[in-house]
Design an enzyme around this catalytic site. Structure first.
Site, PDB file in Angstrom:
ATOM      1  N   GLY A 133      56.002  54.344  -3.055  1.00 23.59           N
ATOM      2  CA  GLY A 133      56.360  53.259  -4.196  1.00 23.59           C
ATOM      3  C   GLY A 133      55.204  53.349  -4.834  1.00 23.59           C
ATOM      4  O   GLY A 133      53.989  53.781  -4.620  1.00 23.59           O
TER       5      GLY A 133
ATOM      6  N   GLY B  15      53.022  50.613  -7.805  1.00 23.68           N
ATOM      7  CA  GLY B  15      52.914  49.109  -8.363  1.00 23.68           C
ATOM      8  C   GLY B  15      51.996  49.306  -9.570  1.00 23.68           C
ATOM      9  O   GLY B  15      51.892  50.457 -10.401  1.00 23.68           O
ATOM     10  N   SER B  16      51.616  48.364 -10.146  1.00 25.75           N
ATOM     11  CA  SER B  16      50.878  47.986 -11.269  1.00 25.75           C
ATOM     12  C   SER B  16      49.372  48.736 -11.195  1.00 25.75           C
ATOM     13  O   SER B  16      49.072  49.456 -12.258  1.00 25.75           O
ATOM     14  CB  SER B  16      50.545  46.544 -11.601  1.00 25.75           C
ATOM     15  OG  SER B  16      51.679  45.934 -11.860  1.00 25.75           O
ATOM     16  N   TYR B  17      48.920  48.648 -10.088  1.00 23.86           N
ATOM     17  CA  TYR B  17      47.653  49.406  -9.875  1.00 23.86           C
ATOM     18  C   TYR B  17      47.303  49.952  -8.460  1.00 23.86           C
ATOM     19  O   TYR B  17      46.267  50.233  -8.301  1.00 23.86           O
ATOM     20  CB  TYR B  17      46.219  48.567 -10.112  1.00 23.86           C
ATOM     21  CG  TYR B  17      46.501  46.654  -9.779  1.00 23.86           C
ATOM     22  CD1 TYR B  17      47.284  45.954 -10.678  1.00 23.86           C
ATOM     23  CD2 TYR B  17      46.363  46.523  -8.371  1.00 23.86           C
ATOM     24  CE1 TYR B  17      47.432  44.734 -10.175  1.00 23.86           C
ATOM     25  CE2 TYR B  17      46.657  45.213  -7.832  1.00 23.86           C
ATOM     26  CZ  TYR B  17      47.063  44.358  -8.987  1.00 23.86           C
ATOM     27  OH  TYR B  17      47.488  43.223  -8.351  1.00 23.86           O
TER      28      TYR B  17
ATOM     29  N   THR C 298      49.445  52.953  -5.398  1.00 22.83           N
ATOM     30  CA  THR C 298      50.598  53.754  -5.348  1.00 22.83           C
ATOM     31  C   THR C 298      50.436  54.005  -3.627  1.00 22.83           C
ATOM     32  O   THR C 298      49.453  54.234  -3.163  1.00 22.83           O
ATOM     33  CB  THR C 298      50.394  55.250  -5.933  1.00 22.83           C
ATOM     34  OG1 THR C 298      50.240  54.904  -7.454  1.00 22.83           O
ATOM     35  CG2 THR C 298      51.384  56.128  -5.425  1.00 22.83           C
TER      36      THR C 298
ATOM     37  N   LYS D 155      48.241  53.676   1.020  1.00 24.02           N
ATOM     38  CA  LYS D 155      48.112  52.765  -0.182  1.00 24.02           C
ATOM     39  C   LYS D 155      46.950  52.914  -0.753  1.00 24.02           C
ATOM     40  O   LYS D 155      45.774  52.731  -0.547  1.00 24.02           O
ATOM     41  CB  LYS D 155      48.231  51.287   0.021  1.00 24.02           C
ATOM     42  CG  LYS D 155      47.980  50.291  -1.004  1.00 24.02           C
ATOM     43  CD  LYS D 155      48.155  48.854  -0.754  1.00 24.02           C
ATOM     44  CE  LYS D 155      48.426  47.984  -1.796  1.00 24.02           C
ATOM     45  NZ  LYS D 155      48.443  46.557  -1.362  1.00 24.02           N
TER      46      LYS D 155
ATOM     47  N   ASP E  25      52.509  34.789   1.164  1.00 24.26           N
ATOM     48  CA  ASP E  25      53.451  35.798   0.235  1.00 24.26           C
ATOM     49  C   ASP E  25      54.291  36.197   1.057  1.00 24.26           C
ATOM     50  O   ASP E  25      54.900  37.241   0.812  1.00 24.26           O
ATOM     51  CB  ASP E  25      52.547  36.574  -0.512  1.00 24.26           C
ATOM     52  CG  ASP E  25      53.466  37.084  -1.628  1.00 24.26           C
ATOM     53  OD1 ASP E  25      54.217  36.430  -2.155  1.00 24.26           O
ATOM     54  OD2 ASP E  25      52.943  38.496  -2.362  1.00 24.26           O
TER      55      ASP E  25
END
Length: 365
Positions: free
Chosen positions: A73, A75-77, A79, A95, A189
């Protein structure tokens, strides 16, 4: 005039000098190819040695015994990649957080909080954290792999989750969240996307980026850090009021349960003012589909109980005493994976503590 013209014509001495210069130039020309060939050979040897060194160069992850694989996956900053741990003989997830792409607040505030939180948690329904490695430009978080998708995907694939299955998952979530709170960690979250599934369809809570660590022996002070996702946020956060983080986790759990069974979120987050009115009024149960109509009265009563503004919202112990929970969730157990799907949680020793390392030597990464 004759003498002037004669002075412009080449003399015998000039011819001798010219011949000498030509011989010198010829000698130079003959030696240049030898020097060029020698230089080319030296450069080739240096290039070959450099290439060999680059081939033998060990990456940060290889130096720590991890062989990186496919991307799971992005994301913005960050992987997330699959990797194999040579030490533990199993697959792990890595990550990779880019310091350059990440906001300063995330790198210096939320990421350290995430590491502080996950390194003290060991629960079968929480993604197991193994190690963090920090370099000049990146932070690597090595964790357990959960390759069964997530709860949101499961809902989309099936339109909704049947009550018995939703009860099993909700029971696992409650057990994991209760464990976190007793260890002094609030998630802040919780949402369907952050509930991963392993191959045996067990819940694995992940993404503790907004987590907060506190002393469980003392009463937790109200928080004014308003974080999380709007559709899962309780009224107090949406209204900008200092809130009790454990109670916010309980609200988010109620939204998750509603979404699983009814196949949609209980509150519309497209308009902030409308969203506040809806969360203050409580859930309205949809009746568009047959599966929504057949949801049990006991389930609806539990959701109404959970999705209430403070201070009327129940705690985890109170939810455990609920009729629907006792029927569908009390017996929630973790199903073991097959041998081929052995997880990091199963191979780690009980006394092994997660490591946090700084590898400034690997500054090129």
């Amino acid at each position: 005039m004759a003498s002037d013209v004669a002075s412009l014509e080449p003399s015998a001495d000039d011819d001798v000098k010219k011949n000498a210069d030509e011989q010198i130039d010829k000698a130079k020309d003959e030696t240049v190819p030898e020097q060029t060939e020698a230089t080319t050979a030296d450069d080739a040897a240096k290039n070959a040695a450099q290439s060999e060194a680059e081939e033998k160069k060990v990456s940060v992850m290889e130096a720590h015994g991890y062989l990186l694989g496919t991307i799971l996956g992005t994301g913005s900053y960050a992987t997330v990649k699959m990797a194999f741990s040579s030490r533990h003989k199993c697959k792990v997830a890595v990550k990779i957080v880019s310091k350059k792409k990440s906001p300063t607040s995330y790198v210096h505030k939320f990421l350290p909080r995430e590491i502080d939180a996950v390194r003290i948690l060991r629960h079968p329904n929480i993604i197991c954290f193994l190690q963090s490695i920090e370099t000049t430009n990146r932070v690597y978080l090595i964790m357990e792999v959960a390759d069964g998708g997530d709860v949101l995907k499961a809902i989309r694939d099936s339109k909704h989750i049947e009550e018995p299955d939703a009860g099993r998952w909700f029971g696992q979530v409650l057990g994991a969240v209760d464990y976190c709170h007793k260890r002094g960690v609030v998630h802040r979250d919780l949402k369907c996307e952050n509930l991963l599934l392993d191959r045996a369809k067990n819940i694995k809570i992940t993404d503790f980026g907004f987590a907060r660590v506190f002393d469980p022996k003392e009463a937790m002070e109200p928080s004014s850090t308003f974080c999380g996702s709007y559709p899962y946020a309780p009224p107090e956060i949406l209204r900008g009021i200092a809130y009790h983080p454990p109670s916010a986790d309980v609200w988010s759990m109620g939204v998750i349960l509603f979404t699983m069974v009814f196949g949609r979120l209980p509150f519309d987050d497209h308009n902030h003012r409308t969203l506040i009115k809806q969360v203050m009024a409580g859930p309205v149960f949809p009746a568009r589909h047959a599966y929504q109509l057949k949801a049990s009265t006991e389930l609806r009563d539990l959701l109404v109980k959970i999705l209430k503004p403070m201070p009327a919202r129940p705690g985890l112990d109170s939810i455990r005493q609920d009729t629907w929970f006792a029927k569908h969730c009390a017996g929630s157990v973790v199903v073991k994976q097959s041998k081929d799907g052995t997880s990091l949680m199963e191979v780690l020793k009980e006394d092994e503590s997660p490591a946090v390392e700084s590898e400034d030597a690997f500054s090129e990464f």
